[in-house]
Enzyme design. Structure first.
Site, PDB file in Angstrom:
ATOM      1  N   GLY A   1       0.844  -1.198   0.000  1.00  0.00           N
ATOM      2  CA  GLY A   1       0.000   0.000   0.000  1.00  0.00           C
ATOM      3  C   GLY A   1       0.877   1.244   0.000  1.00  0.00           C
TER       4      GLY A   1
ATOM      5  N   VAL B   1     -16.880  24.185   8.948  1.00  0.00           N
ATOM      6  CA  VAL B   1     -17.985  23.736   8.104  1.00  0.00           C
ATOM      7  C   VAL B   1     -18.225  22.231   8.287  1.00  0.00           C
ATOM      8  CG1 VAL B   1     -16.351  23.505   6.186  1.00  0.00           C
ATOM      9  CG2 VAL B   1     -18.756  23.713   5.666  1.00  0.00           C
TER      10      VAL B   1
ATOM     11  N   GLU C   1      -1.330   3.919  12.787  1.00  0.00           N
ATOM     12  CA  GLU C   1      -0.665   5.171  12.446  1.00  0.00           C
ATOM     13  C   GLU C   1      -1.519   6.346  12.911  1.00  0.00           C
ATOM     14  OE1 GLU C   1       2.454   5.763  11.352  1.00  0.00           O
ATOM     15  OE2 GLU C   1       1.695   7.708  11.965  1.00  0.00           O
TER      16      GLU C   1
ATOM     17  N   LYS D   1      -6.713   2.913  18.345  1.00  0.00           N
ATOM     18  CA  LYS D   1      -6.727   3.729  17.130  1.00  0.00           C
ATOM     19  C   LYS D   1      -8.135   4.250  16.846  1.00  0.00           C
ATOM     20  CE  LYS D   1      -5.905   5.685  13.338  1.00  0.00           C
ATOM     21  NZ  LYS D   1      -5.203   6.931  13.211  1.00  0.00           N
TER      22      LYS D   1
ATOM     23  N   CYS E   1     -10.875   9.315   7.155  1.00  0.00           N
ATOM     24  CA  CYS E   1     -10.880   8.406   8.310  1.00  0.00           C
ATOM     25  C   CYS E   1     -11.901   8.671   9.411  1.00  0.00           C
ATOM     26  CB  CYS E   1      -9.488   8.352   8.894  1.00  0.00           C
ATOM     27  SG  CYS E   1      -8.355   7.553   7.741  1.00  0.00           S
TER      28      CYS E   1
ATOM     29  N   ARG F   1     -10.718  13.465   0.058  1.00  0.00           N
ATOM     30  CA  ARG F   1     -11.701  12.459   0.474  1.00  0.00           C
ATOM     31  C   ARG F   1     -12.618  13.003   1.578  1.00  0.00           C
ATOM     32  NH1 ARG F   1      -7.702   7.379   1.197  1.00  0.00           N
ATOM     33  NH2 ARG F   1      -6.354   9.062   1.956  1.00  0.00           N
TER      34      ARG F   1
HETATM   35  P1  NAD Z   1      -4.840   4.996   0.322  1.00  0.00           P
HETATM   36  O1  NAD Z   1      -6.092   4.658  -0.377  1.00  0.00           O
HETATM   37  O2  NAD Z   1      -4.184   6.317   0.092  1.00  0.00           O
HETATM   38  O3  NAD Z   1      -3.721   3.880   0.011  1.00  0.00           O
HETATM   39  C1  NAD Z   1      -3.973   2.516   0.043  1.00  0.00           C
HETATM   40  C2  NAD Z   1      -3.205   1.863  -1.101  1.00  0.00           C
HETATM   41  O4  NAD Z   1      -3.278   0.440  -0.968  1.00  0.00           O
HETATM   42  C3  NAD Z   1      -3.768   2.180  -2.493  1.00  0.00           C
HETATM   43  O5  NAD Z   1      -2.765   2.807  -3.280  1.00  0.00           O
HETATM   44  C4  NAD Z   1      -4.171   0.813  -3.064  1.00  0.00           C
HETATM   45  O6  NAD Z   1      -3.919   0.685  -4.449  1.00  0.00           O
HETATM   46  C5  NAD Z   1      -3.279  -0.123  -2.268  1.00  0.00           C
HETATM   47  N1  NAD Z   1      -3.755  -1.517  -2.212  1.00  0.00           N
HETATM   48  C6  NAD Z   1      -4.991  -1.960  -1.869  1.00  0.00           C
HETATM   49  N2  NAD Z   1      -5.010  -3.309  -1.887  1.00  0.00           N
HETATM   50  C7  NAD Z   1      -3.778  -3.726  -2.255  1.00  0.00           C
HETATM   51  C8  NAD Z   1      -3.182  -5.009  -2.426  1.00  0.00           C
HETATM   52  N3  NAD Z   1      -3.871  -6.127  -2.224  1.00  0.00           N
HETATM   53  N4  NAD Z   1      -1.901  -5.062  -2.820  1.00  0.00           N
HETATM   54  C9  NAD Z   1      -1.181  -3.937  -3.024  1.00  0.00           C
HETATM   55  N5  NAD Z   1      -1.690  -2.698  -2.864  1.00  0.00           N
HETATM   56  C10 NAD Z   1      -2.971  -2.590  -2.467  1.00  0.00           C
HETATM   57  O7  NAD Z   1      -5.145   4.818   1.875  1.00  0.00           O
HETATM   58  P2  NAD Z   1      -4.443   5.555   3.114  1.00  0.00           P
HETATM   59  O8  NAD Z   1      -5.027   6.903   3.314  1.00  0.00           O
HETATM   60  O9  NAD Z   1      -2.971   5.410   2.988  1.00  0.00           O
HETATM   61  O10 NAD Z   1      -4.968   4.671   4.321  1.00  0.00           O
HETATM   62  C11 NAD Z   1      -4.514   3.343   4.511  1.00  0.00           C
HETATM   63  C12 NAD Z   1      -4.941   2.877   5.891  1.00  0.00           C
HETATM   64  O11 NAD Z   1      -4.317   3.703   6.899  1.00  0.00           O
HETATM   65  C13 NAD Z   1      -6.442   2.963   6.164  1.00  0.00           C
HETATM   66  O12 NAD Z   1      -6.800   1.860   6.974  1.00  0.00           O
HETATM   67  C14 NAD Z   1      -6.589   4.250   6.950  1.00  0.00           C
HETATM   68  O13 NAD Z   1      -7.704   4.206   7.806  1.00  0.00           O
HETATM   69  C15 NAD Z   1      -5.318   4.278   7.754  1.00  0.00           C
HETATM   70  N6  NAD Z   1      -4.860   5.622   8.142  1.00  0.00           N
HETATM   71  C16 NAD Z   1      -4.895   6.658   7.242  1.00  0.00           C
HETATM   72  C17 NAD Z   1      -4.404   7.909   7.609  1.00  0.00           C
HETATM   73  C18 NAD Z   1      -4.413   9.063   6.648  1.00  0.00           C
HETATM   74  O14 NAD Z   1      -4.066  10.158   7.073  1.00  0.00           O
HETATM   75  N7  NAD Z   1      -4.770   8.909   5.398  1.00  0.00           N
HETATM   76  C19 NAD Z   1      -3.841   8.096   8.886  1.00  0.00           C
HETATM   77  C20 NAD Z   1      -3.806   7.023   9.759  1.00  0.00           C
HETATM   78  C21 NAD Z   1      -4.323   5.795   9.382  1.00  0.00           C
HETATM   79  C1  UGA Z   2      -6.923  12.430  11.596  1.00  0.00           C
HETATM   80  C2  UGA Z   2      -6.226  12.359  12.963  1.00  0.00           C
HETATM   81  O1  UGA Z   2      -5.929  13.686  13.393  1.00  0.00           O
HETATM   82  C3  UGA Z   2      -4.944  11.534  12.870  1.00  0.00           C
HETATM   83  O2  UGA Z   2      -4.368  11.391  14.163  1.00  0.00           O
HETATM   84  C4  UGA Z   2      -5.278  10.150  12.313  1.00  0.00           C
HETATM   85  O3  UGA Z   2      -4.101   9.387  12.164  1.00  0.00           O
HETATM   86  C5  UGA Z   2      -5.959  10.309  10.972  1.00  0.00           C
HETATM   87  O4  UGA Z   2      -7.158  11.117  11.130  1.00  0.00           O
HETATM   88  C6  UGA Z   2      -6.424   9.016  10.384  1.00  0.00           C
HETATM   89  O5  UGA Z   2      -6.626   8.034  11.087  1.00  0.00           O
HETATM   90  O6  UGA Z   2      -6.633   9.052   9.162  1.00  0.00           O
HETATM   91  P1  UGA Z   2      -6.569  13.842   9.378  1.00  0.00           P
HETATM   92  O7  UGA Z   2      -7.948  13.382   9.063  1.00  0.00           O
HETATM   93  O8  UGA Z   2      -5.509  13.658   8.369  1.00  0.00           O
HETATM   94  O9  UGA Z   2      -6.044  13.113  10.710  1.00  0.00           O
HETATM   95  O10 UGA Z   2      -6.575  15.397   9.734  1.00  0.00           O
HETATM   96  P2  UGA Z   2      -7.119  16.233  11.006  1.00  0.00           P
HETATM   97  O11 UGA Z   2      -6.145  17.284  11.310  1.00  0.00           O
HETATM   98  O12 UGA Z   2      -7.508  15.336  12.109  1.00  0.00           O
HETATM   99  O13 UGA Z   2      -8.410  16.926  10.420  1.00  0.00           O
HETATM  100  C7  UGA Z   2      -9.571  16.192  10.106  1.00  0.00           C
HETATM  101  C8  UGA Z   2     -10.692  17.143   9.736  1.00  0.00           C
HETATM  102  O14 UGA Z   2     -11.146  17.857  10.873  1.00  0.00           O
HETATM  103  C9  UGA Z   2     -10.293  18.202   8.709  1.00  0.00           C
HETATM  104  O15 UGA Z   2     -11.352  18.401   7.811  1.00  0.00           O
HETATM  105  C10 UGA Z   2     -10.060  19.424   9.574  1.00  0.00           C
HETATM  106  O16 UGA Z   2     -10.223  20.620   8.868  1.00  0.00           O
HETATM  107  C11 UGA Z   2     -11.141  19.244  10.616  1.00  0.00           C
HETATM  108  N1  UGA Z   2     -10.863  19.959  11.886  1.00  0.00           N
HETATM  109  C12 UGA Z   2      -9.755  19.669  12.610  1.00  0.00           C
HETATM  110  C13 UGA Z   2     -11.771  20.904  12.343  1.00  0.00           C
HETATM  111  O17 UGA Z   2     -12.799  21.177  11.698  1.00  0.00           O
HETATM  112  N2  UGA Z   2     -11.523  21.539  13.531  1.00  0.00           N
HETATM  113  C14 UGA Z   2     -10.416  21.268  14.282  1.00  0.00           C
HETATM  114  O18 UGA Z   2     -10.249  21.883  15.365  1.00  0.00           O
HETATM  115  C15 UGA Z   2      -9.512  20.303  13.800  1.00  0.00           C
END
Ligand code: NAD
Ligand code: UGA
Length: 463
Positions: A10, A271, A162, A221, A277, A347
């Site tokens: 990923g 807003v 993460e 998480k 997530c 997203r």
């Molecule tokens: P993403 O969609 O950006 O990336 C996931 C990638 O995995 C894609 O590029 C997809 O093509 C690839 N993939 C899927 N199935 C596959 C397979 N079988 N083999 C190889 N590649 C494959 O997703 P993301 O935002 O990186 O999130 C990934 C995970 O981390 C989620 O569970 C999310 O909840 C978690 N997470 C995301 C954030 C964030 O800020 N985006 C922060 C913390 C945790």
């Molecule tokens: C959030 C968490 O902050 C991370 O710790 C976590 O790892 C991640 O989700 C995840 O699991 O994907 P993220 O969604 O990237 O991170 O960004 P944030 O800073 O949390 O903001 C989320 C949304 O809330 C944004 O739309 C932001 O504008 C909004 N927000 C944030 C508010 O409207 N008010 C605030 O005070 C803070």
């Protein structure tokens, strides 16, 4: 076990930045990030490091330093699995769109595919790390697949969620509040935990590396995201009450945030929260609680989402009402489309839903976002399937200059808190607009007094 080879399945918003930082901080470890998406891998390998697929401040410098040295991006998933001692699973875990749990449960099909692929390919013992956000007890399912379909090799499953936030991913990864590692309580489980602790110990102080059992780690998480989102819904709920009573939500947030038990972070009324997530993880939590018959627990957390949906709808309704109850054929400029500043990720961005509501009212939307392409804006709207793609294209245009986006607009909606918006020449923007000129500041970032003195009619959130 001394770790020299890591693979991550990923190459998305988590896999890419996380592995880039591990590679930078651990030059003795070969880190290979694999993905099925060829276009994404090609972009990670682009000669011009500014073209990597994810925009995060500081990321391109780290990729430039480590790529080709000990950081590799590839579509050869099998080879990377075969060679690695530790395999991180960082694939997407979206909300299910079909079958049992549709619209609530996490869709684990990508996770299961990874587990089956690892089981098929592995010829020696491996540590498999859940980096994706998963329902509590997912490790059990992964273990069952690995143990029953594998080649008789030993697998240890660790949970290492993460916590990075987009827009600050690099600083979050370099200076994490904590690293959480959950593992089995057996001797082998503890050894696996230690191997991963040793990787992080290359740059994270020991007192910030927390080890727990697997279930606590998985559930922590979901809990962290639920608590963070709850704070936003709480302050957004107060924002509506502020608007009715003459209180100012910024002042209220400041006043309560100075209480050290409450703290000042995550109290910005907006807003509505977006991102891939918060909503997905809370819905997942609600589904898990319901599946154990814990209906009060489920209802409690679901309210966070209900409040967020209300806040988005309330914003678009207010725009229409203020613009004399009609926005038909009016040009509305959107400053910002990303779900927060300093990312190109859109997203679940609130902007998508506000645009959808306003297009239903036949408005013409003009979008400017410094990092989001017009193709992405239209793709986000098409994904909702509210109307045809032709209709979306007819109602939405993206601009590469904010001044052009705002020219002859009736109103501006500020939907992302990009710093550059504050520094614009607002007099120039005002001069080019229809009068009266309205600003709906969905992020409370602009200077109300300055805008009103120019002649704008300004509406923020919660004041
Ligand atoms: P993403 O969609 O950006 O990336 C996931 C990638 O995995 C894609 O590029 C997809 O093509 C690839 N993939 C899927 N199935 C596959 C397979 N079988 N083999 C190889 N590649 C494959 O997703 P993301 O935002 O990186 O999130 C990934 C995970 O981390 C989620 O569970 C999310 O909840 C978690 N997470 C995301 C954030 C964030 O800020 N985006 C922060 C913390 C945790
Ligand atoms: C959030 C968490 O902050 C991370 O710790 C976590 O790892 C991640 O989700 C995840 O699991 O994907 P993220 O969604 O990237 O991170 O960004 P944030 O800073 O949390 O903001 C989320 C949304 O809330 C944004 O739309 C932001 O504008 C909004 N927000 C944030 C508010 O409207 N008010 C605030 O005070 C803070």
């Amino acid at each position: 076990m001394s770790i020299t080879k890591i693979c991550c399945i990923g190459a998305g918003y988590v896999g890419g930045p996380t592995m880039a930082v591990i590679a930078q901080k651990c030059p003795h470890i070969q880190v290979t990030v694999v993905d099925l998406n060829e276009e994404r891998i090609a972009a990670w390998n682009d000669e011009n490091v500014d073209n990597i697929p994810i925009y995060e401040p500081g990321l391109s410098d780290i990729v430039a330093e480590a790529r080709g040295r000990n950081l590799f991006f590839s579509t050869n998933v099998e080879k990377a699995i075969d060679e690695a001692q530790i395999i991180f699973i960082s694939v997407n875990t979206p909300t299910k769109t079909y079958g049992k749990g549709k619209g609530m449960a996490a869709d684990l099909k990508y996770i299961e595919l990874c587990a089956r692929q690892i089981a098929r390919i592995a010829k020696d013992n491996k540590i498999v790390v859940e980096k994706s956000t998963l329902p509590v007890r997912t490790a059990e399912a992964i273990k069952s697949i690995l143990d029953n379909t594998g080649n008789g090799v030993q697998f240890q499953i660790l949970s290492n969620p993460e916590f990075l936030a987009e827009g600050t991913a690099v600083t979050d990864l370099l200076n994490p509040d904590r690293i959480l590692i959950g593992g089995d309580t057996s001797v082998e489980g503890q050894k696996a935990i230690q191997s991963l602790v040793d990787v992080y110990a290359n740059w994270v102080p020991a007192d910030k590396i927390l080890t727990t059992n697997v279930w606590s780690s998985e559930l922590s998480k979901l809990t962290a995201n639920a608590f963070l989102a709850q704070r936003i819904s709480s302050v957004n709920a107060m924002s509506e009450l502020c608007e009715k009573t003459g209180a100012d939500v910024n002042e209220v947030a400041r006043a309560i945030g100075m209480d050290s038990r409450i703290g000042p972070k995550f109290l910005k009324a907006s807003v509505g929260f977006g991102g891939s997530c918060f909503q997905k993880d809370i819905l997942n939590l609600v589904y898990i609680a319901k599946s154990y018959g814990l209906n009060e627990v489920a209802d409690y957390w679901e309210q966070v989402i209900i409040m967020n949906d209300h806040q988005k709808r309330r914003f678009s309704n207010k725009m229409v009402q203020t613009l004399y109850n009609t926005v038909a054929d009016k040009k509305i400029a959107f400053l910002g489309w990303a779900f927060k500043k300093d990312t190109n990720d859109t997203r679940e961005s609130a902007a998508i839903y506000i645009a959808d509501d306003l297009i239903n009212e036949q408005a013409q939307i003009a979008v400017y976002d410094p990092k989001v392409s017009s193709r992405k804006v239209l793709a986000d709207l098409d994904y909702l399937e509210t109307r045809t793609s032709e209709k979306n294209s007819a109602n939405v245009t993206s601009f590469s200059s904010p001044y052009e986006a705002c020219a002859s607009a009736h109103a501006i909606a500020v939907l992302t808190e990009w710093d550059e918006f504050i520094a614009y020449d607002w007099q120039k923007i005002y001069d080019g607009m229809q009068k009266p000129a309205f600003v709906f500041d969905g992020r409370n970032i602009l200077n109300r007094v300055a805008l009103e003195s120019i002649g704008f009619i300004y509406q923020g959130i919660g004041s």
